[in-house]
Design an enzyme around this catalytic site. Structure first.
Site: not given
Length: 167
Positions: A59, A87, A89
């Site tokens: 963000e 992961t 991510h």
């Protein structure tokens, strides 16, 4: 002889915007404290600092873009921490937040110091937070002074954001 341009580096009179991710809060707070301490030590006034937080590193670019659009800041600072997990991510967040921050800086011709840490573990992040927070403040100040000084040196003909879109 090659001429080298060296700006006078001072935080006096600079307006700085800080966007901090809240995810990995302890590290982000450490980054923020080090950054603020260095900005103040370099002459930036508290009244000339705007500080906002966002949920996470992904963000940060949007918030930076919103600040850049106001044209009220000499430089911006991105603070956050992305710590490797199990992961993919980690790679996604690291790469996309970095690319977004760079894009905002180039699109708006705005100096942005990127202090979003990308570390393997919590220990690395904690070890780096104070150094990277203060470095971000110094980078933002130096780049703002470089931009301002080079623009004056060139007679006010440094490329502005509108011109940059046409290059």
């Amino acid at each position: 002889m090659i001429e080298q341009f060296k700006p006078i580096i001072s935080g006096n009179g600079l307006r700085i915007g800080i966007v901090q991710a809240r995810f990995n809060e302890e590290v982000c707070e450490g980054l923020y404290q080090a950054c603020i301490n260095e900005l103040l030590a370099q002459g930036v006034l508290e009244d000339d600092i705007l500080y906002i937080t966002v949920p996470g590193a992904l963000e940060v670019p949007l918030a930076l873009q919103m600040l850049a659009q106001t044209e009220e800041f000499d430089a911006l600072i991105a603070l956050g921490a992305v710590i490797r997990g199990e992961t993919y991510h980690f790679e996604l967040v690291s790469n996309e937040s970095g690319a977004g921050i760079t894009k905002v800086g180039l699109d708006f011709n705005m100096p942005i110091a990127n202090a979003i840490l990308t570390t393997e573990n919590d220990e690395q992040a904690i070890e780096r937070m104070a150094t990277k927070g203060s470095e971000a403040a110094r980078v933002a100040i130096e780049m703002a002074c470089l931009y301002e000084g080079l623009d004056a040196f060139m007679g006010g003909n440094a490329v502005n954001a509108d011109d940059a879109a046409n290059i």
